[in-house]
Structure formats: structure tokens, C-alpha cells
Design a protein around this motif. Structure first.
Motif, PDB file in Angstrom:
ATOM      1  N   LEU A   1       0.824  -1.204   0.000  1.00 59.13           N
ATOM      2  CA  LEU A   1       0.000   0.000   0.000  1.00 59.13           C
ATOM      3  C   LEU A   1       0.863   1.262   0.000  1.00 59.13           C
ATOM      4  O   LEU A   1       0.575   2.229  -0.710  1.00 59.13           O
ATOM      5  CB  LEU A   1      -0.932   0.003   1.217  1.00 59.13           C
ATOM      6  N   LEU A   2       1.923   1.254   0.786  1.00 60.20           N
ATOM      7  CA  LEU A   2       2.791   2.421   0.868  1.00 60.20           C
ATOM      8  C   LEU A   2       3.532   2.654  -0.437  1.00 60.20           C
ATOM      9  O   LEU A   2       3.647   3.792  -0.901  1.00 60.20           O
ATOM     10  CB  LEU A   2       3.791   2.249   2.018  1.00 60.20           C
ATOM     11  N   ASP A   3       3.997   1.600  -1.070  1.00 61.55           N
ATOM     12  CA  ASP A   3       4.769   1.734  -2.311  1.00 61.55           C
ATOM     13  C   ASP A   3       3.917   2.225  -3.479  1.00 61.55           C
ATOM     14  O   ASP A   3       4.454   2.713  -4.486  1.00 61.55           O
ATOM     15  CB  ASP A   3       5.413   0.389  -2.672  1.00 61.55           C
ATOM     16  N   ARG A   4       2.600   2.101  -3.368  1.00 65.16           N
ATOM     17  CA  ARG A   4       1.717   2.578  -4.436  1.00 65.16           C
ATOM     18  C   ARG A   4       1.568   4.094  -4.424  1.00 65.16           C
ATOM     19  O   ARG A   4       1.129   4.689  -5.413  1.00 65.16           O
ATOM     20  CB  ARG A   4       0.328   1.946  -4.287  1.00 65.16           C
ATOM     21  N   ILE A   5       1.923   4.716  -3.329  1.00 65.60           N
ATOM     22  CA  ILE A   5       1.750   6.157  -3.199  1.00 65.60           C
ATOM     23  C   ILE A   5       2.864   6.886  -3.920  1.00 65.60           C
ATOM     24  O   ILE A   5       4.049   6.569  -3.765  1.00 65.60           O
ATOM     25  CB  ILE A   5       1.734   6.564  -1.708  1.00 65.60           C
ATOM     26  N   GLN A   6       2.509   7.870  -4.719  1.00 62.16           N
ATOM     27  CA  GLN A   6       3.489   8.668  -5.431  1.00 62.16           C
ATOM     28  C   GLN A   6       3.785   9.944  -4.652  1.00 62.16           C
ATOM     29  O   GLN A   6       2.901  10.555  -4.064  1.00 62.16           O
ATOM     30  CB  GLN A   6       2.977   9.020  -6.831  1.00 62.16           C
ATOM     31  N   GLY A   7       5.041  10.336  -4.651  1.00 62.01           N
ATOM     32  CA  GLY A   7       5.433  11.552  -3.959  1.00 62.01           C
ATOM     33  C   GLY A   7       5.828  11.283  -2.526  1.00 62.01           C
ATOM     34  O   GLY A   7       5.811  10.147  -2.046  1.00 62.01           O
ATOM     35  N   PRO A   8       6.172  12.344  -1.782  1.00 65.77           N
ATOM     36  CA  PRO A   8       6.627  12.198  -0.389  1.00 65.77           C
ATOM     37  C   PRO A   8       5.547  11.560   0.491  1.00 65.77           C
ATOM     38  O   PRO A   8       4.376  11.881   0.371  1.00 65.77           O
ATOM     39  CB  PRO A   8       6.903  13.641   0.046  1.00 65.77           C
TER      40      PRO A   8
END
Length: 245
Positions: free
Chosen positions: A189-196
């Protein structure tokens, strides 16, 4: 509530240094939980599993202070309301003076409304601040179980929609045998987020640490599975004898 100190001076003749311990270890669990059961704070910030899991992020310090447990959050530069028998406003002023002499912020956080109502004179020495971003919400177990009433109508509908769309779902308690699958899903889930995503990265570290010490922290949890794939999870632990978070 947060107490911002106003013109509290440091009086060396009345002030001594208190040695702080850095972070929380598993060996601290029983003595912390004993205080949680006896004095029943309502804030999740006192939960031992939280304190232990967030060690690396918030850099907590703690010490014994006048037969109470005093916790200091170095990241947010503030002390928690001491855990134990309620201190008088005069006692809090002395505590703030001690913190000042030790080079720490004299403000006090996690002060409950009942305390402020019982000691209205606290406003002579502190400015009371309500920080909505740090607000906590308490729910009765019966209401969460039954979901009765118009205010929870939307939640009931969402659950019904989910069950119709995914009839093959299953809910499984989290345990050491499946905890690593939960950790992998949290990382996904965390790795899917783009940006900081610094805050979410810190949250993942806390989740990972909690799962690594799941039994030792006496954690509980539920995983939601679809076709043997983790799609959601919840972690919780006992704060005191009548509250979980």
C-alpha cells in the motif's frame, strides 16, 4: 487538551534533574500496564504497544516523577500529562519548572477536560489550547457491533454493498503465522503512493515493529481476505481494563 505554559520561571532552589530513560523496552511493559489499569487514561498515546512501536519515530523519553510516569515526546517537544494520581495545578507548575531547567519545553499535553473543569485555576499559569488535528474519538462497543441509528446508516449500507459485491470474503484473526503477510500488504500500500510519504513511512515502521513483536505486545488484529489475498487489516491492543485502541 494542550497546556501552553505562560511565564513559568525556573527556580533552581526548587528544581532537580530527573534522569530520563530513552525509549520503551519490553521489560517496561508490565509496570506501564499496571499504571494504565490503575489510572485508566483515555488517550491512545499512553498505550504501551503504541509507545513501543513508535519508539524510533517519536523518540520518547520517560522517567519516574513523584510516583508517576512522566513521558516526553522529543519529536513534538512536549510532555504528556503525568500518568498516575492527578497533580494539582501547583504541582504542574513545578513540573514545568523542572522541564525548563533541563532544557525541555515546559508545555503539558494530553490534559483531559475533566481535569480542566475540576481545576479552573489552571488558567492562571497556562493557556489552554484545543488541537483538533490530534483529537481522539471514543466509540461504544455495542454501537460499533449493532450499527443502530440514523447516524450509522451509511456504514450499514457500505457493509451491505461490500458483502453483495464480494460474497467470498473472509475475516481471519492476525497471529504470528500470518503477520508477515499483513506486513507485506502494508508495504505494498505504501509503495503505491506517489510523492513524499514521510508520515506514512513512519506509520509503516510502527506497524512493522508491532507485527514483529505481536505476541509480546499482546496485540490483537483482523485481516480481511479475498481469494486468499490480504485486502485490509486492523490492529488493536488493550489500553486499560475497558478501552482498546
Amino acid at each position: 487538551m494542550h497546556l501552553r505554559s505562560c511565564n513559568i520561571s525556573c527556580r533552581p532552589e526548587q528544581t532537580i534533574d530527573y534522569p530520563f530513560y530513552k525509549g520503551f523496552n519490553l521489560s517496561d511493559r508490565d509496570k506501564i500496564k499496571d499504571f494504565l489499569d490503575r489510572f485508566a487514561p483515555m488517550s491512545c498515546e499512553y498505550n504501551f504497544a503504541n509507545l513501543f512501536s513508535w519508539n524510533d519515530t517519536y523518540e520518547h523519553l520517560w522517567t519516574w516523577y513523584k510516583n508517576r510516569i512522566l513521558i516526553y515526546d522529543q519529536t513534538h517537544n512536549q510532555a504528556f500529562m503525568p500518568l498516575g494520581k492527578a497533580m494539582t495545578p501547583k504541582g504542574l507548575v513545578k513540573l514545568s519548572s523542572h522541564l525548563t531547567r533541563m532544557g525541555l519545553n515546559p508545555d503539558i499535553n494530553l490534559v483531559c477536560k475533566d481535569y480542566l473543569e475540576f481545576f479552573p485555576e489552571i488558567e492562571r499559569d497556562y493557556e489552554i489550547q484545543e488541537i483538533r488535528d490530534h483529537a481522539e474519538y471514543l466509540y461504544l462497543t455495542e454501537k460499533l457491533y449493532s450499527l443502530n441509528g440514523n447516524r450509522l446508516h451509511k456504514k450499514r449500507n457500505l457493509i451491505s454493498q461490500f458483502k453483495k459485491r464480494y460474497p467470498g470474503y473472509r475475516i481471519e484473526p492476525i497471529h504470528p503465522g500470518n503477520s508477515q503477510r499483513i506486513k507485506v500488504f502494508a508495504r505494498f500500500l505504501l509503495d503505491r503512493i506517489q510523492g513524499p510519504a514521510t508520515e506514512l513511512e513512519n506509520e509503516y515502521k510502527a506497524i512493522s515493529r508491532a507485527l514483529d513483536y505481536f505476541d509480546e505486545l499482546e496485540m490483537g488484529g483482523l485481516g480481511l481476505f479475498l481469494e486468499n489475498q490480504v485486502v485490509a487489516f486492523s490492529l488493536f491492543s488493550r489500553l486499560n481494563c475497558f478501552t482498546y485502541n
